[in-house]
Design an enzyme around this catalytic site. Structure first.
Site, PDB file in Angstrom:
ATOM      1  N   ASN A 169      28.484 -56.567  24.624  1.00  0.00           N
ATOM      2  CA  ASN A 169      29.286 -56.162  25.780  1.00  0.00           C
ATOM      3  C   ASN A 169      30.262 -57.298  26.078  1.00  0.00           C
ATOM      4  O   ASN A 169      29.871 -58.315  26.649  1.00  0.00           O
ATOM      5  CB  ASN A 169      28.362 -55.895  26.980  1.00  0.00           C
ATOM      6  CG  ASN A 169      29.138 -55.578  28.238  1.00  0.00           C
ATOM      7  OD1 ASN A 169      30.355 -55.374  28.202  1.00  0.00           O
ATOM      8  ND2 ASN A 169      28.441 -55.539  29.363  1.00  0.00           N
ATOM      9  N   LYS A 220      32.651 -57.296  28.103  1.00  0.00           N
ATOM     10  CA  LYS A 220      33.092 -57.289  29.510  1.00  0.00           C
ATOM     11  C   LYS A 220      34.611 -57.445  29.561  1.00  0.00           C
ATOM     12  O   LYS A 220      35.308 -56.921  28.715  1.00  0.00           O
ATOM     13  CB  LYS A 220      32.339 -58.381  30.296  1.00  0.00           C
ATOM     14  CG  LYS A 220      30.821 -58.248  30.122  1.00  0.00           C
ATOM     15  CD  LYS A 220      30.037 -59.054  31.104  1.00  0.00           C
ATOM     16  CE  LYS A 220      28.539 -58.831  30.854  1.00  0.00           C
ATOM     17  NZ  LYS A 220      27.692 -59.515  31.813  1.00  0.00           N
ATOM     18  N   HIS A 239      26.175 -50.178  34.318  1.00  0.00           N
ATOM     19  CA  HIS A 239      25.960 -51.631  34.283  1.00  0.00           C
ATOM     20  C   HIS A 239      25.877 -52.178  35.710  1.00  0.00           C
ATOM     21  O   HIS A 239      26.589 -51.722  36.599  1.00  0.00           O
ATOM     22  CB  HIS A 239      27.092 -52.310  33.508  1.00  0.00           C
ATOM     23  CG  HIS A 239      26.796 -53.729  33.186  1.00  0.00           C
ATOM     24  ND1 HIS A 239      26.933 -54.737  34.116  1.00  0.00           N
ATOM     25  CD2 HIS A 239      26.321 -54.310  32.062  1.00  0.00           C
ATOM     26  CE1 HIS A 239      26.565 -55.877  33.564  1.00  0.00           C
ATOM     27  NE2 HIS A 239      26.195 -55.648  32.320  1.00  0.00           N
ATOM     28  N   GLU A 282      27.013 -54.759  37.031  1.00  0.00           N
ATOM     29  CA  GLU A 282      28.274 -55.272  37.592  1.00  0.00           C
ATOM     30  C   GLU A 282      29.102 -54.141  38.186  1.00  0.00           C
ATOM     31  O   GLU A 282      29.803 -54.327  39.178  1.00  0.00           O
ATOM     32  CB  GLU A 282      29.043 -56.049  36.511  1.00  0.00           C
ATOM     33  CG  GLU A 282      28.364 -57.384  36.229  1.00  0.00           C
ATOM     34  CD  GLU A 282      28.659 -57.981  34.871  1.00  0.00           C
ATOM     35  OE1 GLU A 282      29.530 -57.453  34.140  1.00  0.00           O
ATOM     36  OE2 GLU A 282      27.992 -58.977  34.520  1.00  0.00           O
ATOM     37  N   GLU A 309      17.977 -54.433  32.241  1.00  0.00           N
ATOM     38  CA  GLU A 309      18.737 -55.644  32.524  1.00  0.00           C
ATOM     39  C   GLU A 309      18.437 -56.132  33.940  1.00  0.00           C
ATOM     40  O   GLU A 309      19.099 -55.708  34.897  1.00  0.00           O
ATOM     41  CB  GLU A 309      20.237 -55.361  32.411  1.00  0.00           C
ATOM     42  CG  GLU A 309      20.681 -54.934  31.033  1.00  0.00           C
ATOM     43  CD  GLU A 309      22.110 -55.379  30.771  1.00  0.00           C
ATOM     44  OE1 GLU A 309      22.303 -56.106  29.788  1.00  0.00           O
ATOM     45  OE2 GLU A 309      23.006 -55.025  31.539  1.00  0.00           O
ATOM     46  N   GLY A 326      24.032 -63.258  33.043  1.00  0.00           N
ATOM     47  CA  GLY A 326      25.015 -64.326  33.174  1.00  0.00           C
ATOM     48  C   GLY A 326      24.490 -65.570  33.866  1.00  0.00           C
ATOM     49  O   GLY A 326      25.261 -66.455  34.239  1.00  0.00           O
ATOM     50  N   SER A 372      21.247 -62.716  29.625  1.00  0.00           N
ATOM     51  CA  SER A 372      21.268 -64.073  29.070  1.00  0.00           C
ATOM     52  C   SER A 372      20.604 -64.174  27.697  1.00  0.00           C
ATOM     53  O   SER A 372      20.021 -65.215  27.368  1.00  0.00           O
ATOM     54  CB  SER A 372      20.636 -65.070  30.054  1.00  0.00           C
ATOM     55  OG  SER A 372      21.387 -65.107  31.259  1.00  0.00           O
TER      56      SER A 372
HETATM   57  P1  PGA Z   1      24.709 -61.764  29.667  1.00  0.00           P
HETATM   58  O1  PGA Z   1      25.161 -60.287  30.036  1.00  0.00           O
HETATM   59  O2  PGA Z   1      24.143 -61.707  28.281  1.00  0.00           O
HETATM   60  O3  PGA Z   1      25.978 -62.574  29.752  1.00  0.00           O
HETATM   61  O4  PGA Z   1      23.694 -62.178  30.659  1.00  0.00           O
HETATM   62  C1  PGA Z   1      24.377 -59.176  29.675  1.00  0.00           C
HETATM   63  C2  PGA Z   1      24.954 -57.922  30.220  1.00  0.00           C
HETATM   64  O5  PGA Z   1      25.537 -57.959  31.317  1.00  0.00           O
HETATM   65  O6  PGA Z   1      24.885 -56.856  29.584  1.00  0.00           O
END
Ligand code: PGA
Length: 287
Positions: A27, A29, A111, A113, A186, A192, A231
């Protein structure tokens, strides 16, 4: 629950056993421009040439074409990071499932976010799932609890409620629930942040996710692929793939780094090879 667990290679109860794919989803983003996304995708393809691992790259919408061209013939699929719940209409700035035809075969839905920044609700997310199904996009449904919910002992109930509400909305679409649905667990506090869930906690949640999906009418929950996200790096992926309940990862930050993805996919290939070896041993009807 035991029936829903995929057995390790060493202790196989064949009547419970189903081979699930191993899937690594990148992803990106809101990173990369169309000019550099194609180059990055080509470098990823060269560094992650493991055909037994299902690999998906989800770039920003405007880079789908460049990434698709760079990945042609590599076996890596292209995914979108979001989709609108309606097919067409007066929705300025939005992208719908039929528009993605030919550009993406997968789509991330729900997601955290987007839940956080765009106010996406479980009901809306469920409608997006239904629209993906209608237009032949394979959805990766993201669920996960906040830190406060985990500390209050509500991690599992939060995830179960997210699934129940989203799947109820999706099931009302023609065609019902997609048997090829993928769920990504998640935990919000792990995204993140450099903090990961424990592999055993993520595995327990993967089992709870399959149970919740069964209650919501998913046809074959034992075959449902469940990913971990939050992460994930080449150093931490092993802890998750050591768990038979976990079928891969949704990778954010590390998915922009070629060396990291090479390490993650190489580890995933070990699990994929072990599953294929087990399938070769399985009596007829179980592989
Ligand atoms: P990250 O993001 O690996 O940077 O923690 C994972 C995600 O949001 O799918």
């Amino acid at each position: 629950m035991a029936k829903m667990r995929q057995r390790g290679v060493s202790a196989i109860a064949w009547d419970d056993w189903v081979m699930r794919p191993v899937l690594i989803v990148a992803n990106w983003k809101m990173n990369t421009t169309p000019a550099d996304a194609g180059r990055l995708a080509a470098a990823m393809a060269a560094a992650t040439d493991e055909p037994l691992v299902d690999r998906v790259i989800c770039p920003p919408f405007v880079s789908l074409t460049a990434v698709g061209e760079a990945l042609r013939g590599t076996g890596i699929s292209v995914g979108a990071q979001n989709v609108h719940a309606e097919a067409f209409g007066a929705y300025t700035g939005e992208i719908s499932a039929p528009m993605l035809a030919g550009l993406a075969t997968w789509c991330i839905v729900g997601h955290s976010e987007r839940r956080r920044d765009d106010g996406e609700t479980d009901a809306l997310i469920g409608r997006k799932l239904g629209r993906c199904r209608e237009f032949g996009l394979r959805a990766i449904l993201c669920v996960g609890e906040s830190l406060e919910e985990r500390e209050a002992g509500q991690a599992e109930s939060t995830v179960r409620n997210q699934l129940a509400a989203a799947l109820a909305a999706a099931a009302s679409f023609d065609g019902g629930l997609d048997p090829g649905l993928v769920v990504a667990y998640e935990p919000v506090w792990a995204i993140g942040t450099g903090r990961t869930a424990r592999g055993s906690d993520a595995a327990a949640m993967a089992d709870a996710i399959r149970a919740a999906c069964a209650e919501s009418g998913v046809a074959d929950p034992a075959a449902l692929a469940v990913l971990y996200g939050g992460s994930v790096t080449s150093a931490s992926i092993g802890e998750f793939l050591a768990e038979p309940s976990i079928d891969g990862a949704l990778v954010g930050g590390a998915s922009l780094k070629v060396d990291e993805m090479a390490g993650i996919v190489a580890r995933a290939a070990l699990t994929a090879r072990a599953r294929h070896a087990a399938a070769d041993l399985a009596p007829a009807g179980h592989a």
